[in-house]
Design a protein around this motif. Structure first.
Motif, PDB file in Angstrom:
ATOM      1  N   ARG A  89      -7.336   0.482  14.895  1.00  0.00           N
ATOM      2  CA  ARG A  89      -6.518   1.680  15.085  1.00  0.00           C
ATOM      3  C   ARG A  89      -7.326   2.965  14.984  1.00  0.00           C
ATOM      4  N   GLY A  90      -8.564   2.873  14.550  1.00  0.00           N
ATOM      5  CA  GLY A  90      -9.370   4.073  14.419  1.00  0.00           C
ATOM      6  C   GLY A  90      -8.926   4.975  13.298  1.00  0.00           C
ATOM      7  N   VAL A  91      -8.469   4.363  12.187  1.00  0.00           N
ATOM      8  CA  VAL A  91      -8.022   5.146  11.035  1.00  0.00           C
ATOM      9  C   VAL A  91      -8.840   4.743   9.815  1.00  0.00           C
ATOM     10  N   ARG A  92      -8.763   5.527   8.770  1.00  0.00           N
ATOM     11  CA  ARG A  92      -9.479   5.232   7.544  1.00  0.00           C
ATOM     12  C   ARG A  92      -8.847   4.035   6.835  1.00  0.00           C
ATOM     13  N   ILE A  93      -9.665   3.263   6.157  1.00  0.00           N
ATOM     14  CA  ILE A  93      -9.133   2.135   5.388  1.00  0.00           C
ATOM     15  C   ILE A  93      -8.223   2.627   4.274  1.00  0.00           C
ATOM     16  N   SER A  94      -8.499   3.827   3.761  1.00  0.00           N
ATOM     17  CA  SER A  94      -7.632   4.389   2.713  1.00  0.00           C
ATOM     18  C   SER A  94      -6.227   4.649   3.254  1.00  0.00           C
ATOM     19  N   THR A  95      -6.128   5.031   4.537  1.00  0.00           N
ATOM     20  CA  THR A  95      -4.811   5.232   5.169  1.00  0.00           C
ATOM     21  C   THR A  95      -4.055   3.921   5.244  1.00  0.00           C
ATOM     22  N   VAL A  96      -4.744   2.858   5.649  1.00  0.00           N
ATOM     23  CA  VAL A  96      -4.117   1.541   5.744  1.00  0.00           C
ATOM     24  C   VAL A  96      -3.670   1.063   4.367  1.00  0.00           C
ATOM     25  N   ARG A  97      -4.501   1.282   3.357  1.00  0.00           N
ATOM     26  CA  ARG A  97      -4.120   0.864   1.995  1.00  0.00           C
ATOM     27  C   ARG A  97      -2.883   1.623   1.514  1.00  0.00           C
ATOM     28  N   SER A  98      -2.814   2.911   1.846  1.00  0.00           N
ATOM     29  CA  SER A  98      -1.623   3.690   1.461  1.00  0.00           C
ATOM     30  C   SER A  98      -0.379   3.158   2.155  1.00  0.00           C
ATOM     31  N   GLN A  99      -0.524   2.775   3.428  1.00  0.00           N
ATOM     32  CA  GLN A  99       0.607   2.212   4.163  1.00  0.00           C
ATOM     33  C   GLN A  99       1.034   0.869   3.572  1.00  0.00           C
ATOM     34  N   ILE A 100       0.059   0.074   3.136  1.00  0.00           N
ATOM     35  CA  ILE A 100       0.377  -1.210   2.507  1.00  0.00           C
ATOM     36  C   ILE A 100       1.161  -0.979   1.222  1.00  0.00           C
ATOM     37  N   GLN A 101       0.753   0.014   0.435  1.00  0.00           N
ATOM     38  CA  GLN A 101       1.484   0.310  -0.801  1.00  0.00           C
ATOM     39  C   GLN A 101       2.922   0.721  -0.498  1.00  0.00           C
ATOM     40  N   ALA A 102       3.115   1.494   0.580  1.00  0.00           N
ATOM     41  CA  ALA A 102       4.468   1.901   0.966  1.00  0.00           C
ATOM     42  C   ALA A 102       5.299   0.697   1.395  1.00  0.00           C
ATOM     43  N   ILE A 103       4.671  -0.241   2.125  1.00  0.00           N
ATOM     44  CA  ILE A 103       5.369  -1.451   2.564  1.00  0.00           C
ATOM     45  C   ILE A 103       5.759  -2.301   1.355  1.00  0.00           C
ATOM     46  N   LEU A 104       4.850  -2.437   0.394  1.00  0.00           N
ATOM     47  CA  LEU A 104       5.152  -3.220  -0.808  1.00  0.00           C
ATOM     48  C   LEU A 104       6.348  -2.626  -1.536  1.00  0.00           C
ATOM     49  N   ALA A 105       6.358  -1.298  -1.666  1.00  0.00           N
ATOM     50  CA  ALA A 105       7.452  -0.637  -2.394  1.00  0.00           C
ATOM     51  C   ALA A 105       8.781  -0.814  -1.676  1.00  0.00           C
ATOM     52  N   LYS A 106       8.767  -0.701  -0.345  1.00  0.00           N
ATOM     53  CA  LYS A 106      10.014  -0.774   0.410  1.00  0.00           C
ATOM     54  C   LYS A 106      10.557  -2.195   0.533  1.00  0.00           C
ATOM     55  N   THR A 107       9.670  -3.185   0.574  1.00  0.00           N
ATOM     56  CA  THR A 107      10.115  -4.571   0.763  1.00  0.00           C
ATOM     57  C   THR A 107      10.260  -5.332  -0.557  1.00  0.00           C
ATOM     58  N   GLY A 108       9.816  -4.739  -1.663  1.00  0.00           N
ATOM     59  CA  GLY A 108       9.921  -5.423  -2.946  1.00  0.00           C
ATOM     60  C   GLY A 108       8.893  -6.513  -3.133  1.00  0.00           C
ATOM     61  N   THR A 109       7.845  -6.512  -2.331  1.00  0.00           N
ATOM     62  CA  THR A 109       6.768  -7.490  -2.468  1.00  0.00           C
ATOM     63  C   THR A 109       5.663  -6.914  -3.349  1.00  0.00           C
ATOM     64  N   ARG A 110       4.717  -7.807  -3.732  1.00  0.00           N
ATOM     65  CA  ARG A 110       3.687  -7.375  -4.680  1.00  0.00           C
ATOM     66  C   ARG A 110       2.278  -7.409  -4.114  1.00  0.00           C
ATOM     67  N   ARG A 111       2.066  -8.101  -3.007  1.00  0.00           N
ATOM     68  CA  ARG A 111       0.727  -8.195  -2.426  1.00  0.00           C
ATOM     69  C   ARG A 111       0.840  -8.406  -0.924  1.00  0.00           C
ATOM     70  N   SER A 112      -0.289  -8.184  -0.231  1.00  0.00           N
ATOM     71  CA  SER A 112      -0.305  -8.274   1.228  1.00  0.00           C
ATOM     72  C   SER A 112       0.087  -9.651   1.725  1.00  0.00           C
ATOM     73  N   SER A 113      -0.290 -10.690   0.988  1.00  0.00           N
ATOM     74  CA  SER A 113       0.037 -12.052   1.418  1.00  0.00           C
ATOM     75  C   SER A 113       1.554 -12.267   1.447  1.00  0.00           C
ATOM     76  N   GLU A 114       2.266 -11.638   0.533  1.00  0.00           N
ATOM     77  CA  GLU A 114       3.721 -11.759   0.527  1.00  0.00           C
ATOM     78  C   GLU A 114       4.327 -11.015   1.717  1.00  0.00           C
ATOM     79  N   VAL A 115       3.711  -9.881   2.078  1.00  0.00           N
ATOM     80  CA  VAL A 115       4.163  -9.156   3.266  1.00  0.00           C
ATOM     81  C   VAL A 115       3.977 -10.030   4.498  1.00  0.00           C
ATOM     82  N   ALA A 116       2.807 -10.685   4.599  1.00  0.00           N
ATOM     83  CA  ALA A 116       2.534 -11.563   5.736  1.00  0.00           C
ATOM     84  C   ALA A 116       3.551 -12.688   5.817  1.00  0.00           C
ATOM     85  N   SER A 117       3.896 -13.265   4.669  1.00  0.00           N
ATOM     86  CA  SER A 117       4.889 -14.348   4.644  1.00  0.00           C
ATOM     87  C   SER A 117       6.268 -13.834   5.029  1.00  0.00           C
ATOM     88  N   LEU A 118       6.599 -12.642   4.564  1.00  0.00           N
ATOM     89  CA  LEU A 118       7.926 -12.071   4.815  1.00  0.00           C
ATOM     90  C   LEU A 118       8.159 -11.831   6.299  1.00  0.00           C
TER      91      LEU A 118
END
Length: 383
Positions: A342-371
């Protein structure tokens, strides 16, 4: 922005559909949700025509009647923005009009700024061959809109077509008793009315079809002994708590919808809980009835869908960028690889992952992938 969220505002609009005198109350609540003082809802019969019906709050009546309705509506650049794109979307006008354009605009200089407002968030929905425009306005000192506020206002706009349908049925009905049930029955969204103990009071035809289509062995939501029951016990407890609060007229501290998950752990049914201010007795007369809550049901991830979902269809309130990342994680893409693609900073992606975890109630990226694995959506680029 009002910390109670969009749900009480949505409920106020449904009440206004049943009781026309409540439109001003709903508009004031909408303005507070937007973090401002001014809001309006008006019907525009056709392009270039003056608004034929309007409800306005926080704006001087003379400024509206003798200013906007008589002249400045024809110069309003926001209307052109609203009808260019798909209907039903809230637009932040700050994204379209620069300070330089504002300085050159007769509309802004001679009307809008003089009326004491500067920033607007507006959307339009079809209304019997015409267009109803819903907008909130802030003064310059109240600052720009943020994306979270826009998403809350979008939730209100998503309900406006149903509110208008309810309003039209109310106007056609001669008796309030006929209105209460027949109007809800015409809504395309599945609606259940329940009391504080989750006992079913009314279910419209869309809800009947939705429940009938659920697997009989393991339904996500069912009626047992005349009460609403969801499969997961923890979700059942949370639903019961939210409904009790709604029926008691207390503010909902977590206004976001609830999600019932399928056997694979994917969110499959969205459950919105709205307070219903109108008390309705037997026959919908409104006399000596018990307070109720409205459950709005929406299935997610229906098979065969092959388009990028719009804002209202993405689960858990994910933004477009968060949705794209969630699907990439489900496909096994590593965060660093995604950032490079995507041509973005890894810090941006990590921030987006944290937002996804908070919104979906998951705790790690692997749970997001499973969901989000095995979904039927097309993961192509968003529009």
């Amino acid at each position: 922005m009002n910390n109670e969220g969009a749900d009480p505002v949505i409920a106020a609009f449904y009440r206004a559909a049943l009781e026309p005198a409540q439109w001003s109350v709903a508009l004031r609540a909408f303005a507070r949700l937007a973090g401002g003082d001014v809001a309006c809802c008006f019907l525009k019969p056709e392009a270039g025509a003056a608004p034929s019906r309007a409800c306005v709050t926080g704006l001087d009546e003379q400024a509206w009647e003798h200013g906007y309705r008589r002249y400045y509506h024809a110069l309003d650049p926001g209307y052109a923005v609203l009808i260019r794109g798909p209907l039903g979307r809230m637009h932040l006008m700050q994204d379209y009009f620069s300070e330089q354009l504002v300085a050159r605009s007769e509309y802004f200089q001679d009307f809008y700024l003089r009326a004491g407002v500067r920033y607007s968030c507006s959307g339009v929905v079809p209304d019997n061959g015409a267009f109803t425009i819903l907008s909130a306005h802030r003064a310059a000192g109240q600052g720009l809109y943020d994306r979270n506020t826009r998403s809350q206002l979008q939730r209100v706009l998503d309900h406006l077509p149903n509110v208008l349908r309810l309003r039209d049925t109310a106007q056609q009905a001669q008796a309030h008793g006929a209105l209460a049930w027949e109007a809800l029955d015409t809504l395309p969204r599945a609606i259940l009315l329940v009391d504080a103990a989750l006992r079913l009071v009314f279910m419209n035809q869309a809800a009947q079809r939705l429940l009938a289509a659920m697997p009989p062995a393991r339904p996500l939501l069912a009626l047992r002994g005349g009460s609403v029951d969801v499969r997961a016990s923890q979700l059942q407890q949370l639903l019961a708590q939210r409904v009790r609060l709604a029926c008691a007229g207390l503010a909902c501290h977590r206004p976001a919808p609830l999600y019932a998950c399928d056997e694979n752990g994917r969110p499959a049914l969205e459950i919105g809980i709205l307070p219903l201010p109108v008390r309705m007795g037997v026959g919908g007369t409104g006399d000596d009835g018990a307070a109720m809550a409205m459950l709005s049901l929406r299935p997610l991830f229906r098979a065969g869908r092959r388009h990028w979902p719009g804002t209202a269809e993405r689960p858990c309130g994910l933004t477009g960028a968060e949705w794209a990342l969630a699907l990439a994680l489900a496909d096994g893409v590593e965060p660093a690889e995604y950032a490079q693609r995507r041509g973005v900073r890894i810090s941006t992606v990590r921030s987006q992952i944290q937002a996804i975890l908070a919104k979906t109630g998951t705790r790690r990226s692997s749970e997001v992938a499973s969901l989000f694995s095995a979904l039927e959506w097309d993961a192509g680029a968003p529009p």
